[in-house]
Write a protein that holds these residues in place. Structure first.
Motif, PDB file in Angstrom:
ATOM      1  N   LYS A 151       0.805  -1.220   0.000  1.00 34.34           N
ATOM      2  CA  LYS A 151       0.000   0.000   0.000  1.00 34.34           C
ATOM      3  C   LYS A 151       0.840   1.273   0.000  1.00 34.34           C
ATOM      4  CE  LYS A 151      -3.980  -2.097   2.345  1.00 34.34           C
ATOM      5  NZ  LYS A 151      -4.895  -2.008   3.510  1.00 34.34           N
ATOM      6  N   ILE A 152       2.122   1.151  -0.220  1.00 34.60           N
ATOM      7  CA  ILE A 152       2.982   2.325  -0.092  1.00 34.60           C
ATOM      8  C   ILE A 152       2.635   3.386  -1.134  1.00 34.60           C
ATOM      9  CG2 ILE A 152       4.837   1.418  -1.551  1.00 34.60           C
ATOM     10  CD1 ILE A 152       6.762   2.763   0.546  1.00 34.60           C
ATOM     11  N   VAL A 153       2.583   4.637  -0.666  1.00 37.26           N
ATOM     12  CA  VAL A 153       2.265   5.778  -1.510  1.00 37.26           C
ATOM     13  C   VAL A 153       3.481   6.681  -1.701  1.00 37.26           C
ATOM     14  CG1 VAL A 153       0.849   7.883  -1.669  1.00 37.26           C
ATOM     15  CG2 VAL A 153      -0.170   5.759  -0.840  1.00 37.26           C
ATOM     16  N   GLU A 154       4.305   6.804  -0.664  1.00 33.22           N
ATOM     17  CA  GLU A 154       5.493   7.679  -0.726  1.00 33.22           C
ATOM     18  C   GLU A 154       6.726   6.922  -0.256  1.00 33.22           C
ATOM     19  OE1 GLU A 154       7.182  11.781   1.378  1.00 33.22           O
ATOM     20  OE2 GLU A 154       5.022  11.526   1.074  1.00 33.22           O
ATOM     21  N   LEU A 155       7.767   6.916  -1.088  1.00 31.55           N
ATOM     22  CA  LEU A 155       9.023   6.235  -0.785  1.00 31.55           C
ATOM     23  C   LEU A 155      10.178   7.208  -0.981  1.00 31.55           C
ATOM     24  CD1 LEU A 155      10.719   3.723  -0.139  1.00 31.55           C
ATOM     25  CD2 LEU A 155      10.523   3.056  -2.551  1.00 31.55           C
ATOM     26  N   ASN A 156      10.901   7.486   0.104  1.00 32.49           N
ATOM     27  CA  ASN A 156      12.004   8.455   0.050  1.00 32.49           C
ATOM     28  C   ASN A 156      13.332   7.730   0.195  1.00 32.49           C
ATOM     29  OD1 ASN A 156      13.779  10.636   0.312  1.00 32.49           O
ATOM     30  ND2 ASN A 156      12.284  11.864   1.427  1.00 32.49           N
ATOM     31  N   LEU A 157      14.102   7.712  -0.906  1.00 29.81           N
ATOM     32  CA  LEU A 157      15.427   7.093  -0.938  1.00 29.81           C
ATOM     33  C   LEU A 157      16.505   8.125  -1.265  1.00 29.81           C
ATOM     34  CD1 LEU A 157      14.371   3.902  -2.906  1.00 29.81           C
ATOM     35  CD2 LEU A 157      15.156   3.922  -0.532  1.00 29.81           C
ATOM     36  N   GLY A 158      16.180   9.392  -1.087  1.00 31.88           N
ATOM     37  CA  GLY A 158      17.130  10.456  -1.394  1.00 31.88           C
ATOM     38  C   GLY A 158      18.326  10.464  -0.454  1.00 31.88           C
ATOM     39  N   ARG A 177       2.954   6.873  -5.410  1.00 37.00           N
ATOM     40  CA  ARG A 177       2.696   8.159  -6.057  1.00 37.00           C
ATOM     41  C   ARG A 177       3.892   9.115  -5.979  1.00 37.00           C
ATOM     42  NH1 ARG A 177      -1.955   9.447  -7.887  1.00 37.00           N
ATOM     43  NH2 ARG A 177      -1.610  11.686  -7.560  1.00 37.00           N
ATOM     44  N   ILE A 178       4.746   8.964  -4.971  1.00 42.98           N
ATOM     45  CA  ILE A 178       5.881   9.885  -4.802  1.00 42.98           C
ATOM     46  C   ILE A 178       7.147   9.057  -4.583  1.00 42.98           C
ATOM     47  CG2 ILE A 178       6.822  11.810  -3.481  1.00 42.98           C
ATOM     48  CD1 ILE A 178       3.969  12.421  -2.543  1.00 42.98           C
ATOM     49  N   LEU A 179       8.169   9.288  -5.421  1.00 46.44           N
ATOM     50  CA  LEU A 179       9.428   8.558  -5.315  1.00 46.44           C
ATOM     51  C   LEU A 179      10.605   9.534  -5.333  1.00 46.44           C
ATOM     52  CD1 LEU A 179      11.134   5.963  -5.289  1.00 46.44           C
ATOM     53  CD2 LEU A 179      10.931   5.904  -7.789  1.00 46.44           C
ATOM     54  N   TYR A 180      11.400   9.492  -4.265  1.00 49.89           N
ATOM     55  CA  TYR A 180      12.614  10.302  -4.170  1.00 49.89           C
ATOM     56  C   TYR A 180      13.836   9.418  -4.428  1.00 49.89           C
ATOM     57  CZ  TYR A 180       9.873  13.929  -1.727  1.00 49.89           C
ATOM     58  OH  TYR A 180       8.947  14.889  -1.387  1.00 49.89           O
ATOM     59  N   LEU A 181      14.571   9.737  -5.498  1.00 52.07           N
ATOM     60  CA  LEU A 181      15.852   9.085  -5.788  1.00 52.07           C
ATOM     61  C   LEU A 181      16.935  10.142  -5.978  1.00 52.07           C
ATOM     62  CD1 LEU A 181      14.760   6.233  -8.236  1.00 52.07           C
ATOM     63  CD2 LEU A 181      15.898   5.913  -6.027  1.00 52.07           C
ATOM     64  N   LEU A 206      14.755  13.145  -9.229  1.00 52.62           N
ATOM     65  CA  LEU A 206      15.985  12.526  -9.709  1.00 52.62           C
ATOM     66  C   LEU A 206      17.168  13.496  -9.711  1.00 52.62           C
ATOM     67  CD1 LEU A 206      14.705  10.414 -12.753  1.00 52.62           C
ATOM     68  CD2 LEU A 206      15.733   9.512 -10.659  1.00 52.62           C
ATOM     69  N   GLY A 207      17.004  14.652  -9.101  1.00 55.03           N
ATOM     70  CA  GLY A 207      18.064  15.648  -9.106  1.00 55.03           C
ATOM     71  C   GLY A 207      19.285  15.222  -8.301  1.00 55.03           C
ATOM     72  N   MET A 208      20.360  15.998  -8.438  1.00 54.10           N
ATOM     73  CA  MET A 208      21.610  15.762  -7.706  1.00 54.10           C
ATOM     74  C   MET A 208      22.189  14.378  -7.958  1.00 54.10           C
ATOM     75  SD  MET A 208      21.941  18.709  -6.387  1.00 54.10           S
ATOM     76  CE  MET A 208      23.322  18.465  -5.285  1.00 54.10           C
ATOM     77  N   ASN A 209      22.073  13.910  -9.196  1.00 51.63           N
ATOM     78  CA  ASN A 209      22.750  12.712  -9.647  1.00 51.63           C
ATOM     79  C   ASN A 209      23.683  13.118 -10.793  1.00 51.63           C
ATOM     80  OD1 ASN A 209      21.730  10.083  -8.295  1.00 51.63           O
ATOM     81  ND2 ASN A 209      19.847  11.238  -8.638  1.00 51.63           N
TER      82      ASN A 209
END
Length: 381
Positions: A151-158, A177-181, A206-209
């Motif tokens: 059921k995950i909606v927001e995943l922050n891996l930044g 719905r929201i993914l931080y990479l 996807l910034g700062m890559n």
């Protein structure tokens, strides 16, 4: 044998401490409320999870302590819906740690030292909607890592060190719905196969890559994406088909890259775009019709482009709905030709400080509008 021992301990504690007595077992520096079922511990010296809290607690917040691992004591708190262990010293999460946390909805493990996660790390978290792993030391994501998170909606891996992404790393995340990479070690936009696993994704960071370029049709399967952040991604080139398929995109950030020119053809496909950031790039001129096709554009940021010298006549001709224009901190901007902003009937705010403008053309703006104009720190004569 270990499980029997844990259950025995829990039963003993439950018999000793009734809910009404739980306040007496609140660790120093913590606040334990048996009415709201919230335990919150401030900055302190805790190095393990408390074992004698009210087993019915629903929210547990222990930030900025010295906890190094999530041990088996977490199993005592099967009613938890919210867990925040951010800014601790966590290095590992043992397999099946959360096997009994069927009610957890938010898990915040950001700013720790976690270096590895697997497809067994999150077993049991079938109700989680938000998982924050920002600011750790994760370098690889393997197949099915997040599959238990149905059921995950927001995943922050930044702010990790992710350089390897298995094409099936995000399989099963159909509600995401929201993914931080952002701020990782990626050298290219993830394989399009990865995005096929998340058909409802709305926001992608996807910034700062070190992406350098965006390959054609990189985002073609993200039909519902409304926000794409590529700030500081070391981009030198955007192909004509880079944004193919992003018909619903509303916000795009391409600032702080190394683009030598505005990617007009690629941008022209974003017919619903409302906010565009292009500042801190290397282009010298905003040419006529630079943003052709962007008829819904309302906000444009072109600040901090240190090489920008000229804004050509009718440069924003196709952007008739533009309301806010930021041209600040362009130190070499000495010439803005007459009519450069003509046709912008909805323009209300224009920021041009500080630049190198010495002359302001009389017909630069549609003066019939109520325009708020910021011109300070320019050598206007």
């Amino acid at each position: 044998m270990q499980m029997i021992t844990i259950i025995s301990i829990w039963c003993i504690l439950a018999s000793i401490f009734s809910p009404s007595e739980a306040l007496a077992n609140c660790p120093p520096g913590c606040q334990c409320d048996d009415n709201t079922l919230v335990v919150q511990c401030g900055e302190g010296q805790l190095d393990v999870l408390p074992i004698a809290l009210n087993p019915s607690i629903q929210r547990l917040v222990i930030k900025s302590n010295k906890i190094k691992t999530i041990d088996s004591s977490i199993q005592f708190y099967a009613e938890l819906t919210f867990l925040d262990l951010s800014s601790n010293h966590l290095m590992t999460i043992p397999q099946r740690t959360f096997a009994y946390q069927k009610k957890l909805q938010e898990v915040h493990l950001n700013h720790n030292k976690i270096g590895q996660i697997s497809n067994k790390t999150f077993i049991g978290l079938s109700a989680v909607t938000v998982l924050n792993l920002r600011g750790n030391q994760i370098s690889e994501l393997h197949q099915g890592t997040f599959t238990p998170l149905l059921k995950i909606v927001e995943l922050n891996l930044g702010e990790n060190r992710i350089g390897f992404l298995d094409p099936k790393a995000f399989d099963g995340l159909r509600q995401l719905r929201i993914l931080y990479l952002d701020d990782n070690a990626l050298t290219s936009v993830p394989d399009p196969v990865i995005f096929q696993a998340m058909p409802t994704l709305a926001e992608l960071f996807l910034g700062m890559n070190s992406l350098l370029t965006i390959q054609p049709a990189a985002f073609q399967d993200l039909k519902g994406l409304t926000r794409l952040e590529l700030m500081g991604a070391s981009l030198r080139n955007v192909s004509h088909d880079s944004f193919q398929g992003l018909e619903e995109l509303r916000i795009l950030d391409l600032s702080d890259n190394r683009l030598a020119r505005i990617p007009s053809v690629g941008l022209s496909q974003l017919v619903r775009l409302e906010q565009l950031s292009l500042g801190q790039n290397d282009f010298q001129v905003i040419s006529e019709g630079a943003l052709v096709g962007l008829k819904q554009l309302k906000r444009q940021d072109l600040n901090g482009a240190v090489k920008l010298k000229r804004v050509m006549t009718r440069a924003l001709l196709d952007n008739g709905n533009l309301e806010y224009l930021n041209l600040s901190s362009n130190k070499m901007l000495v010439e803005q030709l007459e009519g450069a902003l003509s046709g912008l009937r909805h323009l209300r705010h224009v920021v041009k400080k500080p630049n190198a403008l010495s002359i302001l053309a009389e017909d630069l703006f549609p003066w019939t509008n109520r325009v708020t104009l910021y011109l300070s720190e320019n050598p206007i004569s």
